[in-house]
Design a protein around this motif. Structure first.
Motif, short mmCIF file in Angstrom:
data_model
loop_
_atom_site.label_atom_id
_atom_site.label_comp_id
_atom_site.label_asym_id
_atom_site.label_seq_id
_atom_site.Cartn_x
_atom_site.Cartn_y
_atom_site.Cartn_z
N ILE A 146 0.84 -1.21 0.00
CA ILE A 146 0.00 0.00 0.00
C ILE A 146 0.87 1.26 0.00
O ILE A 146 0.62 2.21 -0.73
N SER A 147 1.92 1.24 0.83
CA SER A 147 2.82 2.39 0.89
C SER A 147 3.53 2.61 -0.45
O SER A 147 3.67 3.75 -0.92
N ASN A 148 3.95 1.50 -1.08
CA ASN A 148 4.63 1.61 -2.37
C ASN A 148 3.68 2.14 -3.45
O ASN A 148 4.06 2.99 -4.27
N ASN A 149 2.44 1.64 -3.44
CA ASN A 149 1.45 2.12 -4.42
C ASN A 149 1.18 3.61 -4.23
O ASN A 149 1.01 4.36 -5.19
N LEU A 150 1.13 4.04 -2.96
CA LEU A 150 0.91 5.45 -2.68
C LEU A 150 2.07 6.30 -3.21
O LEU A 150 1.86 7.37 -3.79
N ASN A 151 3.29 5.79 -3.03
CA ASN A 151 4.46 6.52 -3.52
C ASN A 151 4.44 6.64 -5.04
O ASN A 151 4.80 7.68 -5.61
N ILE A 152 4.01 5.55 -5.72
CA ILE A 152 3.93 5.58 -7.18
C ILE A 152 2.91 6.60 -7.65
O ILE A 152 3.15 7.38 -8.59
N VAL A 153 1.77 6.64 -6.99
CA VAL A 153 0.72 7.60 -7.36
C VAL A 153 1.20 9.03 -7.13
O VAL A 153 1.02 9.91 -7.99
N MET A 154 1.83 9.27 -5.97
CA MET A 154 2.32 10.61 -5.68
C MET A 154 3.41 11.04 -6.66
O MET A 154 3.47 12.21 -7.08
N LYS A 155 4.25 10.09 -7.05
CA LYS A 155 5.31 10.38 -8.02
C LYS A 155 4.71 10.75 -9.37
O LYS A 155 5.14 11.72 -10.02
N ALA A 156 3.69 9.98 -9.80
CA ALA A 156 3.05 10.26 -11.08
C ALA A 156 2.37 11.63 -11.06
O ALA A 156 2.48 12.40 -12.03
N LEU A 157 1.70 11.95 -9.96
CA LEU A 157 1.04 13.25 -9.85
C LEU A 157 2.05 14.40 -9.87
O LEU A 157 1.82 15.45 -10.48
N ALA A 158 3.19 14.18 -9.21
CA ALA A 158 4.22 15.22 -9.18
C ALA A 158 4.79 15.46 -10.58
O ALA A 158 4.99 16.61 -11.00
N LEU A 159 5.01 14.37 -11.34
CA LEU A 159 5.55 14.51 -12.70
C LEU A 159 4.53 15.18 -13.64
O LEU A 159 4.90 15.99 -14.48
N ILE A 160 3.27 14.81 -13.47
CA ILE A 160 2.23 15.46 -14.28
C ILE A 160 2.18 16.95 -13.97
O ILE A 160 2.03 17.79 -14.87
N THR A 161 2.32 17.29 -12.69
CA THR A 161 2.34 18.70 -12.30
C THR A 161 3.50 19.44 -12.95
O THR A 161 3.35 20.59 -13.42
N ILE A 162 4.69 18.79 -13.01
CA ILE A 162 5.86 19.42 -13.63
C ILE A 162 5.61 19.68 -15.11
O ILE A 162 5.88 20.76 -15.63
N VAL A 163 5.09 18.66 -15.79
CA VAL A 163 4.84 18.79 -17.24
C VAL A 163 3.79 19.87 -17.50
O VAL A 163 3.94 20.70 -18.42
N MET A 164 2.73 19.87 -16.70
CA MET A 164 1.67 20.86 -16.92
C MET A 164 2.07 22.28 -16.51
O MET A 164 1.43 23.25 -16.91
N SER A 165 3.13 22.40 -15.72
CA SER A 165 3.55 23.74 -15.29
C SER A 165 4.18 24.55 -16.42
O SER A 165 4.19 25.79 -16.36
N ILE A 166 4.70 23.87 -17.45
CA ILE A 166 5.35 24.58 -18.56
C ILE A 166 4.36 25.46 -19.32
O ILE A 166 4.58 26.67 -19.45
#
Length: 313
Positions: free
Chosen positions: A243-263
């Motif tokens: 569960i902790s690993n899945n949460l980390n994966i989701v948070m990582k994906a959201l952070a990367l999407i945020t970076i891409v969309m910030s441009i």
């Protein structure tokens, strides 16, 4: 409720009045019934009440005219429309002429005796009856432990498909049941060891094998409870890590999407400033708006490709 049983012509019968060699079964008795039994047979009220306390520990107490044996028995408790397993005390009081059992509820440990479905069971053979109850008790622990193991396997299969709080709570309930079982079985083991040394309960050579079987069954139940408890603890830890690993994966994906969309956000924010239009790139061309959008998308795609190559996705 007070019921009286006696072996007559080799079969168990329920009778109305106490007789020598009978078995008196008290199931969640009232205060009046307890006082009547206490006065009639000279048994301390506290000893009759002891098995009615769910927190009472397993033990053996030897009095002048009777011996009290307290052991924990497994039972089923319904919570949230599901069956879970706990333990409750069962009291066995042995006098010279009569044997008593006291329990909060009708337990399956005693039900088979009441129905006459136990071989070589005679109410007047008190020592054998005690050993038969303890043997039946250990067998019930083993039976419930196997059911717990099957339930844990079913929950594990569900967790492989989807990790939900419901399955995790069910695993927690099973782990609690195993803790109850382990604690009670160890207490019962001490009772069995002390039973070997109690002189007030006569030991017969023909019951020696039965006593050995009781001790073996109880030890086997303890080992099974420890094994299943270890497996469940490991399973809970593993799924917590998943569960902790899945949460980390989701948070990582959201952070990367945020970076891409910030441009594109930065670009559009710059063009949204209240500045002179003459100084803004592409401000004089009719296709300026479309060009800015396309350039923002291209920059976002480039950033996504770079992050993907670096295995951030």
């Amino acid at each position: 409720m007070v019921r009286i049983f006696k072996t007559i012509d080799g079969s168990i019968h329920e009778i109305q009045k106490p007789e020598e060699g009978c078995w008196i079964a008290l199931t969640n008795p009232t205060a009046t019934e307890i006082f009547e039994i206490s006065e009639q047979f000279g048994i301390e009220v506290d000893d009759l009440r002891a098995p009615l306390d769910e927190e009472e520990r397993s033990r053996i107490e030897v009095e002048d005219n009777y011996t009290l044996i307290l052991a924990d028995v497994p039972t089923i408790e319904e919570r949230n429309e599901k069956d879970w397993y706990v333990t409750i005390p069962l009291g066995i009081i042995v006098t010279d002429k009569i044997i008593f059992t006291v329990c909060l509820e009708d337990t399956q440990v005693l039900t088979r005796f009441m129905e006459g479905r136990v071989r070589n069971f005679y109410t007047y053979m008190k020592t054998r009856f005690i050993l038969q109850i303890l043997y039946r008790n250990a067998s019930m622990y083993l039976r419930y432990l196997r059911i717990i193991d099957k339930k844990s396997e079913q929950i594990e299969e569900k967790l492989h498909r989807s990790t939900r709080n419901q399955e995790l709570m069910e695993l927690l309930e099973l782990e609690k049941s195993l803790v109850y079982f382990t604690t009670s079985l160890r207490s019962n083991e001490m009772v069995l060891e002390k039973l070997l040394k109690v002189d007030s309960i006569k030991k017969y050579p023909e019951d020696t094998e039965l006593l050995e079987d009781v001790i073996i069954e109880n030890k086997q139940a303890i080992e099974m409870a420890n094994i299943y408890s270890g497996i469940l603890s490991s399973m809970m830890g593993t799924f917590a890590s998943v569960i902790s690993n899945n949460l980390n994966i989701v948070m990582k994906a959201l952070a990367l999407i945020t970076i891409v969309m910030s441009i594109p956000t930065i670009v559009f924010s710059a063009y949204g400033m209240n500045l002179n239009a003459a100084g803004m790139p592409f401000s004089k061309t009719p296709w300026g708006f479309l060009i800015v959008i396309i350039l923002s998308l291209i920059l976002s795609i480039i950033a996504a490709v770079i992050l993907s190559k670096k295995k951030f996705f």
